[in-house]
Design an enzyme around this catalytic site. Sequence first.
Site, PDB file in Angstrom:
ATOM      1  N   ASP A 194     -19.263  -7.977   5.830  1.00 42.53           N
ATOM      2  CA  ASP A 194     -19.752  -9.127   5.087  1.00 42.53           C
ATOM      3  C   ASP A 194     -19.045  -9.132   3.735  1.00 42.53           C
ATOM      4  O   ASP A 194     -18.627  -8.084   3.228  1.00 42.53           O
ATOM      5  CB  ASP A 194     -21.265  -9.017   4.913  1.00 42.53           C
ATOM      6  CG  ASP A 194     -21.816 -10.078   3.987  1.00 42.53           C
ATOM      7  OD1 ASP A 194     -21.616 -11.274   4.263  1.00 42.53           O
ATOM      8  OD2 ASP A 194     -22.426  -9.707   2.963  1.00 42.53           O
ATOM      9  N   ASP A 245     -19.856 -11.339   0.367  1.00 41.89           N
ATOM     10  CA  ASP A 245     -20.631 -11.387  -0.882  1.00 41.89           C
ATOM     11  C   ASP A 245     -21.868 -10.487  -0.818  1.00 41.89           C
ATOM     12  O   ASP A 245     -22.690 -10.594   0.085  1.00 41.89           O
ATOM     13  CB  ASP A 245     -21.058 -12.822  -1.178  1.00 41.89           C
ATOM     14  CG  ASP A 245     -19.859 -13.754  -1.295  1.00 41.89           C
ATOM     15  OD1 ASP A 245     -18.933 -13.423  -2.058  1.00 41.89           O
ATOM     16  OD2 ASP A 245     -19.834 -14.786  -0.605  1.00 41.89           O
ATOM     17  N   TYR A 293     -21.521 -18.859  -4.442  1.00 40.44           N
ATOM     18  CA  TYR A 293     -20.583 -19.973  -4.274  1.00 40.44           C
ATOM     19  C   TYR A 293     -19.304 -19.823  -5.103  1.00 40.44           C
ATOM     20  O   TYR A 293     -18.663 -20.807  -5.444  1.00 40.44           O
ATOM     21  CB  TYR A 293     -21.268 -21.293  -4.608  1.00 40.44           C
ATOM     22  CG  TYR A 293     -22.504 -21.556  -3.790  1.00 40.44           C
ATOM     23  CD1 TYR A 293     -22.418 -21.792  -2.422  1.00 40.44           C
ATOM     24  CD2 TYR A 293     -23.773 -21.552  -4.365  1.00 40.44           C
ATOM     25  CE1 TYR A 293     -23.556 -22.016  -1.648  1.00 40.44           C
ATOM     26  CE2 TYR A 293     -24.915 -21.770  -3.605  1.00 40.44           C
ATOM     27  CZ  TYR A 293     -24.796 -22.000  -2.251  1.00 40.44           C
ATOM     28  OH  TYR A 293     -25.917 -22.219  -1.484  1.00 40.44           O
ATOM     29  N   ASP A 323     -25.281  -6.643   3.874  1.00 40.14           N
ATOM     30  CA  ASP A 323     -26.350  -6.361   2.912  1.00 40.14           C
ATOM     31  C   ASP A 323     -27.662  -7.069   3.229  1.00 40.14           C
ATOM     32  O   ASP A 323     -28.633  -6.906   2.487  1.00 40.14           O
ATOM     33  CB  ASP A 323     -25.900  -6.721   1.495  1.00 40.14           C
ATOM     34  CG  ASP A 323     -25.630  -8.208   1.334  1.00 40.14           C
ATOM     35  OD1 ASP A 323     -25.149  -8.840   2.292  1.00 40.14           O
ATOM     36  OD2 ASP A 323     -25.912  -8.749   0.240  1.00 40.14           O
TER      37      ASP A 323
END
Length: 225
Positions: free
Chosen positions: A19, A21, A30, A141
């Site tokens: 993953d 972010d 964003y 996460d």
Amino acid sequence: MAVMCGPLQARPSPAVFLDKDGTLLEDVPYNVDPARIALAPGAGDGLRLLAATGLPLIVVSNQPGVALGYFPEHALDGVAQRLGELFALHGATLGGFYFCPHAPAADGSLHCACRKPGDGMLRQAAAAHGLALEGSWMIGDILNDVEAGRRAGCQTILIANGNETRWQPGPLRVPDYIVGRFDEAAAIVIAQQARHLTHVSYVSPASPAPAASSAASAQHLRAVA
């Protein structure tokens, strides 16, 4: 599903899916500004560890900002380039960057197969790169990352750094491992991969080969060492 990918693997190999972010990078919602992209704690050391496995490293990321109009899809080209630079700085290679540009419906339902917790991005990457999902890893996460990995048949690691706030239960949302930092997740992958190393055969000193075949035995030992 949008995709930026590397070369096809010569034969099926497991991979490590990451993953973006909150897992690999500091979580800046964003963000598509390369100047604001920074690795999460432990990610640099973790990338060095993962590079040592020789497994392809594939980033899979939900990017609903495209559908929501926060940034154009082509802005992710700069993100992919910056990711490649950060990987290279830590001795690793970005094998692919896959992103889902869709947003969920107002009620949270999905209208695509690529957005995590769906496993579409992982399966697309496996098909494009010639990867074996069995034996692969998914590191994230939040539990949506875990579910995506388990749907694809991967082993899963949750980095419990506070980013998961909903903790919705489910049989596919139980990670194989829970750690606090990216480098701890990488260490687990290293340890588990080591268990699958091929054992080198050898000729026992107590049972020497006959003299007539000693040269052939020596050649065999060099070949498998």
